[in-house]
Design an enzyme around this catalytic site. Structure first.
Site, PDB file in Angstrom:
ATOM      1  N   ASP A 115       0.867  -1.182   0.000  1.00 62.68           N
ATOM      2  CA  ASP A 115       0.000   0.000   0.000  1.00 62.68           C
ATOM      3  C   ASP A 115       0.901   1.228   0.000  1.00 62.68           C
ATOM      4  O   ASP A 115       2.127   1.134  -0.172  1.00 62.68           O
ATOM      5  CB  ASP A 115      -1.010  -0.040   1.163  1.00 62.68           C
ATOM      6  CG  ASP A 115      -0.376   0.162   2.526  1.00 62.68           C
ATOM      7  OD1 ASP A 115       0.867   0.329   2.606  1.00 62.68           O
ATOM      8  OD2 ASP A 115      -1.115   0.155   3.524  1.00 62.68           O
ATOM      9  N   CYS A 159       3.432  -3.074   3.937  1.00 57.38           N
ATOM     10  CA  CYS A 159       2.564  -1.941   4.282  1.00 57.38           C
ATOM     11  C   CYS A 159       3.275  -1.125   5.357  1.00 57.38           C
ATOM     12  O   CYS A 159       4.492  -1.267   5.534  1.00 57.38           O
ATOM     13  CB  CYS A 159       1.163  -2.397   4.692  1.00 57.38           C
ATOM     14  SG  CYS A 159       1.036  -3.362   6.193  1.00 57.38           S
ATOM     15  N   THR A 219       3.068  -1.157   8.715  1.00 51.97           N
ATOM     16  CA  THR A 219       3.564  -2.004   9.810  1.00 51.97           C
ATOM     17  C   THR A 219       3.796  -3.452   9.400  1.00 51.97           C
ATOM     18  O   THR A 219       4.461  -4.198  10.121  1.00 51.97           O
ATOM     19  CB  THR A 219       2.532  -2.034  10.956  1.00 51.97           C
ATOM     20  OG1 THR A 219       1.307  -2.558  10.428  1.00 51.97           O
ATOM     21  CG2 THR A 219       2.298  -0.648  11.531  1.00 51.97           C
ATOM     22  N   GLY A 220       3.169  -3.882   8.326  1.00 47.74           N
ATOM     23  CA  GLY A 220       3.157  -5.301   7.947  1.00 47.74           C
ATOM     24  C   GLY A 220       2.013  -6.061   8.603  1.00 47.74           C
ATOM     25  O   GLY A 220       1.717  -7.195   8.227  1.00 47.74           O
ATOM     26  N   GLY A 225      -1.456  -5.247   9.000  1.00 50.95           N
ATOM     27  CA  GLY A 225      -2.713  -5.355   8.254  1.00 50.95           C
ATOM     28  C   GLY A 225      -2.597  -6.332   7.097  1.00 50.95           C
ATOM     29  O   GLY A 225      -3.490  -7.169   6.870  1.00 50.95           O
ATOM     30  N   MET A 226      -1.489  -6.246   6.374  1.00 49.04           N
ATOM     31  CA  MET A 226      -1.277  -7.152   5.240  1.00 49.04           C
ATOM     32  C   MET A 226      -1.246  -8.601   5.711  1.00 49.04           C
ATOM     33  O   MET A 226      -1.824  -9.491   5.074  1.00 49.04           O
ATOM     34  CB  MET A 226       0.042  -6.825   4.532  1.00 49.04           C
ATOM     35  CG  MET A 226       0.000  -5.586   3.666  1.00 49.04           C
ATOM     36  SD  MET A 226      -0.987  -5.853   2.162  1.00 49.04           S
ATOM     37  CE  MET A 226      -0.410  -4.460   1.163  1.00 49.04           C
ATOM     38  N   HIS A 241       7.749 -30.748  11.377  1.00 46.71           N
ATOM     39  CA  HIS A 241       7.176 -29.450  11.003  1.00 46.71           C
ATOM     40  C   HIS A 241       6.061 -29.623   9.974  1.00 46.71           C
ATOM     41  O   HIS A 241       5.104 -28.849   9.969  1.00 46.71           O
ATOM     42  CB  HIS A 241       8.271 -28.527  10.479  1.00 46.71           C
ATOM     43  CG  HIS A 241       9.370 -28.318  11.472  1.00 46.71           C
ATOM     44  ND1 HIS A 241       9.160 -27.682  12.674  1.00 46.71           N
ATOM     45  CD2 HIS A 241      10.664 -28.724  11.460  1.00 46.71           C
ATOM     46  CE1 HIS A 241      10.298 -27.680  13.366  1.00 46.71           C
ATOM     47  NE2 HIS A 241      11.213 -28.309  12.654  1.00 46.71           N
ATOM     48  N   HIS A 270      10.344 -23.804   9.565  1.00 50.56           N
ATOM     49  CA  HIS A 270       9.382 -24.486  10.442  1.00 50.56           C
ATOM     50  C   HIS A 270       7.939 -24.340   9.976  1.00 50.56           C
ATOM     51  O   HIS A 270       7.149 -25.266  10.130  1.00 50.56           O
ATOM     52  CB  HIS A 270       9.491 -23.941  11.873  1.00 50.56           C
ATOM     53  CG  HIS A 270      10.740 -24.368  12.579  1.00 50.56           C
ATOM     54  ND1 HIS A 270      10.929 -24.213  13.939  1.00 50.56           N
ATOM     55  CD2 HIS A 270      11.883 -24.949  12.116  1.00 50.56           C
ATOM     56  CE1 HIS A 270      12.118 -24.683  14.281  1.00 50.56           C
ATOM     57  NE2 HIS A 270      12.726 -25.115  13.190  1.00 50.56           N
TER      58      HIS A 270
END
Ligand code: RB5
Length: 148
Positions: free
Chosen positions: A9, A65, A67-68, A70-71, A133, A98
């Site tokens: 964004d 975005c 902060t990362g 919302g995405m 994992h 993992h």
């Protein structure tokens, strides 16, 4: 050629252009799902476009975005996506080793561009370790069909 899908964004528009250059210099075929200018967009729209392409092309993606957050929340609503919000290189490597994360999300207002490059390289350079994992990843994916 290795494919990768990216999107941002307005909060990470400049970082996305730089990340795209870095990836192309590393030999990736990059598909940019927008945004295509720094004007305001809604990050869930971009997360959706990137993740749908990741699944359709059976490849990986990077979401950027402010902060990362919302995405990553939006991406993880989509069945088949395991998106890791990363702010350090160790988490990025573990997200692949993992968690078999097929998408990572970074925040341009949180993470400086040099660290962002290192985080992305750590994730790209790591390999899913399978074994125990895989069992856990399978259990995570089963949560998508949880009868609530
Ligand atoms: C947009 O201002 C901002 O909310 C977005 O980039 C992101 O940080 C959301 O999680």
């Amino acid at each position: 050629m290795k494919k990768i899908i990216i999107g941002s964004d307005q909060g990470a528009f400049e970082l996305k252009l730089k990340v795209k250059d870095m990836l192309e210099n590393m030999g990736y075929q990059v598909t940019d799902c927008g945004s295509y200018d720094p004007s305001s967009v809604d990050y869930p729209d971009i997360a959706k476009d990137v993740c749908v392409k990741v699944l359709a092309e059976n490849t990986i993606g990077i979401l950027l975005c402010g902060t990362g957050i919302g995405m990553s929340i939006a991406a993880n609503k989509i069945n088949g996506i395991r998106c890791a919000h990363c702010t350090d290189t160790y988490s990025a490597a573990m997200a692949k080793e993992h968690n078999d994360a097929n998408v990572i999300a970074l925040g341009a207002r949180i993470t400086g561009e040099e660290l962002a490059y290192c985080i992305i390289k750590s994730w790209l350079g790591a390999e899913f370790q399978g074994g125990r994992h895989q069992v856990r990843v399978n259990k995570m994916m089963e949560l998508e069909s949880l009868d609530k």
